[in-house]
Write a protein that holds these residues in place. Structure first.
Motif, mmCIF file in Angstrom:
data_model
loop_
_atom_site.group_PDB
_atom_site.id
_atom_site.type_symbol
_atom_site.label_atom_id
_atom_site.label_comp_id
_atom_site.label_asym_id
_atom_site.label_seq_id
_atom_site.Cartn_x
_atom_site.Cartn_y
_atom_site.Cartn_z
ATOM 1 N N ARG B 45 0.860 -1.174 0.000
ATOM 2 C CA ARG B 45 0.000 0.000 0.000
ATOM 3 C C ARG B 45 0.901 1.230 0.000
ATOM 4 N NH1 ARG B 45 -2.801 -1.148 5.424
ATOM 5 N NH2 ARG B 45 -0.856 -2.257 5.684
ATOM 6 N N GLN B 46 0.359 2.311 -0.539
ATOM 7 C CA GLN B 46 1.176 3.525 -0.595
ATOM 8 C C GLN B 46 1.554 3.958 0.805
ATOM 9 O OE1 GLN B 46 -0.558 6.680 -2.845
ATOM 10 N NE2 GLN B 46 1.312 7.876 -2.886
ATOM 11 N N GLY B 47 2.833 4.244 1.004
ATOM 12 C CA GLY B 47 3.311 4.677 2.307
ATOM 13 C C GLY B 47 3.718 3.529 3.211
ATOM 14 N N LYS B 48 3.505 2.285 2.746
ATOM 15 C CA LYS B 48 3.829 1.138 3.598
ATOM 16 C C LYS B 48 5.052 0.374 3.108
ATOM 17 C CE LYS B 48 0.118 1.473 6.217
ATOM 18 N NZ LYS B 48 0.176 1.748 7.646
ATOM 19 N N VAL B 49 5.748 0.918 2.135
ATOM 20 C CA VAL B 49 6.911 0.213 1.599
ATOM 21 C C VAL B 49 8.038 0.302 2.621
ATOM 22 C CG1 VAL B 49 8.540 0.073 -0.306
ATOM 23 C CG2 VAL B 49 6.214 0.886 -0.718
ATOM 24 N N PRO B 50 8.615 -0.856 3.022
ATOM 25 C CA PRO B 50 9.687 -0.813 4.017
ATOM 26 C C PRO B 50 10.929 -0.103 3.468
ATOM 27 C CG PRO B 50 9.034 -3.077 3.535
ATOM 28 C CD PRO B 50 8.295 -2.207 2.605
ATOM 29 N N ARG B 51 11.658 0.536 4.361
ATOM 30 C CA ARG B 51 12.834 1.286 3.945
ATOM 31 C C ARG B 51 13.840 0.388 3.223
ATOM 32 N NH1 ARG B 51 16.723 5.290 7.354
ATOM 33 N NH2 ARG B 51 18.482 5.166 5.925
ATOM 34 N N ARG B 52 13.912 -0.865 3.671
ATOM 35 C CA ARG B 52 14.828 -1.830 3.079
ATOM 36 C C ARG B 52 14.628 -1.925 1.579
ATOM 37 N NH1 ARG B 52 13.692 -6.537 2.890
ATOM 38 N NH2 ARG B 52 11.850 -6.278 4.188
ATOM 39 N N ILE B 53 13.358 -1.963 1.192
ATOM 40 C CA ILE B 53 13.054 -2.117 -0.229
ATOM 41 C C ILE B 53 13.284 -0.815 -0.985
ATOM 42 C CG2 ILE B 53 11.193 -2.688 -1.821
ATOM 43 C CD1 ILE B 53 10.618 -4.948 -0.138
ATOM 44 N N LEU B 54 13.010 0.276 -0.307
ATOM 45 C CA LEU B 54 13.304 1.560 -0.929
ATOM 46 C C LEU B 54 14.790 1.679 -1.208
ATOM 47 C CD1 LEU B 54 11.121 4.026 1.157
ATOM 48 C CD2 LEU B 54 10.732 3.259 -1.193
ATOM 49 N N GLU B 55 15.572 1.300 -0.213
ATOM 50 C CA GLU B 55 17.024 1.379 -0.364
ATOM 51 C C GLU B 55 17.481 0.549 -1.545
ATOM 52 O OE1 GLU B 55 19.191 0.452 3.166
ATOM 53 O OE2 GLU B 55 18.295 2.115 4.267
ATOM 54 N N GLN B 56 16.872 -0.619 -1.656
ATOM 55 C CA GLN B 56 17.243 -1.515 -2.739
ATOM 56 C C GLN B 56 17.007 -0.861 -4.089
ATOM 57 O OE1 GLN B 56 14.946 -5.067 -2.495
ATOM 58 N NE2 GLN B 56 16.195 -6.171 -3.969
ATOM 59 N N ARG B 57 15.944 -0.108 -4.200
ATOM 60 C CA ARG B 57 15.561 0.424 -5.505
ATOM 61 C C ARG B 57 16.050 1.839 -5.788
ATOM 62 N NH1 ARG B 57 10.664 -1.943 -8.163
ATOM 63 N NH2 ARG B 57 10.622 -4.013 -7.236
#
Lengths: 97, 426
Positions: B45-57
């Motif tokens: 859901r929007q706003g629920k993406v873990p930081r780990r995955i953000l970092e990855q991308r």
């Protein structure tokens, strides 16, 4: 089955991400004809990990309509793979890709 | 934050800045939080993406952005704290990259305003230029005015053309018996004066009567604009239809009124004289300023930062373009070679920058300051000059920047006055 044909890609969602953290369960989209043994074999070979168990199910595609025309998204097979304690697959962990 | 300042030259400094890890981490967290709110990823859901995955991308993107922000804020802080008088944004090199376990470091090279020590500014050589307006200059101006207001009137009681007349004619010209573009025209006014026919001067019509025709040969100039007849001889036939003469208005009160400048001749003369005087004063002031700058620069040599010169060139160019536009030219259509223009302006701009820096140094040394009252006075003057209400002028100079600029200009004027007071006139 050739192990390179089994796994089509990772499946990452909020729910599955929680399962990975809690139960060391990693999920993939796999070929529809692949058996649990095929999946276990492929994951062990490709990611150099030990597999404890595999559960699969077919995810039904949603019917979608655009105006008058009705369409259906394709079905796919989901495999949830439980790894042995201590093992992990980097692809899912974030950080280095 | 640790800062090391190294002076590379009087106009360039190198700052080595070290930013604590915690500050960087904080910025990173802020950046990822902000990003997480916007990002849409399948499965989350929007706003629920873990930081780990953000970092990855998005790692590279986010880190670039954070580096930029940290560099910017750290640089500003360092410049403020260590009183680095930068004249342009710094060039950042050697940034260490973001690491989790080490502080972030980078180097910034920046051009600074040189510390100018003005010396030998007493007794600068100046030539006093006269601002006296001679009677003759006023007369000249009056004659010009008269000429420009002359009228053509019909000649009465005479039908033979004389030198100095203006004749209204029809003409027909042929080259080798043939017409050419523009070979025929009706009701053209020509002057009976020595000169070229193509400039509407036809002396040969002297003695021709109204209603009569006169034929003559004329050879076109070799650089004439009509290709077909360049350098060729044409047979012209003029038919005189009427005679006029130029009537120059008398220099009397009526003339003065007509100019719209004054009521009486006396007043007009006074006005013209005042105008001329003002013009001369302005010119003299400009020349004196130039001479002072030149002398100062000769006595005080120092380097100026490139950025300041470039900026001055920018301003000069802009002023010129604006002046062109005011005169009705479109700079975009003139095909200007900007690189060359800039080169041409460089010397003048350098002089301007040096002069301004020296003036500033002198003003500081001599404690020349401008007060709010001075600024107000100047505003009134400007209003009078532009024939505007003072409120309009005040509005224009409302912003802090504009006011600051005006105050600087005033200080320059004051300092120049001071220098003039000390100068040696020859």
């Amino acid at each position: 089955m050739n192990i390179n044909d089994v796994i089509k890609g990772p499946l990452i969602t909020e729910k599955l991400d929680a399962a990975r953290e809690k139960f060391r369960q990693y999920s993939f989209i796999v070929d529809k004809k692949a058996s649990k043994y095929d999946v276990a074999n492929a994951v062990e070979k490709l990611f150099k990990v030990s597999v404890e168990g595999v559960r699969t199910n077919i995810v039904r595609g949603k019917t979608k309509r655009v105006g008058r025309s009705i369409g259906k998204r394709p079905n796919f097979k989901k495999a949830v793979v439980t790894l042995k304690e201590g093992d992990k697959i980097e692809l899912f962990e974030g950080g280095a890709v | 934050m640790k800062v090391q300042i190294e002076e590379l030259s009087p106009i360039e400094k190198k700052l080595s800045i070290e930013v604590e890890n915690s500050r960087v981490t904080e910025e990173l967290t802020r950046a990822y939080t902000a990003l997480g709110k916007q990002v849409k990823l399948p499965g989350f859901r929007q706003g629920k993406v873990p930081r780990r995955i953000l970092e990855q991308r998005y790692r590279e993107q986010v880190e670039d952005e954070v580096i930029q922000r940290v560099v910017q804020s750290a640089w500003l802080e360092a410049a403020r704290e260590h009183k680095v008088d930068a004249v342009a944004p710094p060039q950042v090199t050697n940034n260490s990259g973001l690491k989790t376990d080490a502080p972030f470091t980078f180097e910034a090279r920046v051009e600074v305003k040189p510390k100018v020590e003005a010396k030998d500014y007493q007794g600068l050589p100046l030539t006093r230029s006269s601002t006296q307006v001679e009677d003759k200059e006023v007369d000249d101006r009056l004659t010009q005015l008269r000429e420009s207001m002359a009228r053509l009137e019909n000649v009465e009681g005479r039908d033979t053309a004389q030198m100095g007349d203006f004749a209204s004619v029809d003409y027909h010209a042929t080259v080798e018996g043939k017409d050419f573009p523009g070979s025929k025209a009706d009701d053209v006014t020509v002057e009976l004066a020595p000169g070229e026919l193509v400039e509407s001067n036809v002396a040969a019509l002297e003695g021709t009567k109204v209603g009569e025709a006169k034929e003559l040969d004329y050879t076109f100039p070799a650089d004439y604009r009509v290709e077909d007849v360049k350098g060729k001889t044409a047979r012209f036939k003029f038919t005189v239809k009427g005679l006029k003469k130029k009537v120059v208005p008398e220099l009397d009160d009526a003339f003065a009124k007509e100019t719209g400048e004054a009521q009486t001749m006396e007043e007009l003369r006074g006005k013209i004289r005042a105008d001329l005087e003002q013009g001369k004063r302005n010119k003299a002031q400009g020349e004196e300023r130039d001479a002072l700058f030149k002398a100062l620069i000769e006595r005080n040599s120092f380097e100026v930062p490139k950025a300041m010169v470039e900026r001055t060139i920018d301003n000069m160019l802009e002023n010129r373009l604006r002046a062109m536009a005011r005169m009705g030219m479109d700079p975009r259509q003139l095909n200007l070679d900007f690189a060359r223009l800039r080169e041409d302006l460089r010397e003048e701009a350098t002089k301007e920058v040096k002069g301004a820096l020296l003036i500033e140094a002198i003003a500081q040394k001599e404690n020349i300051q401008t007060s709010d009252a001075d600024v107000e006075k100047k505003l009134e003057e400007l209003a009078k000059e532009a024939k505007q209400d003072i409120s309009v002028v005040r509005k224009y100079f409302k912003g802090a920047n504009e006011r600051e600029g005006l105050s600087l200009r005033l200080r320059e004027e004051k300092t120049i006055e001071f220098l003039k007071g000390q100068a040696k006139y020859s």
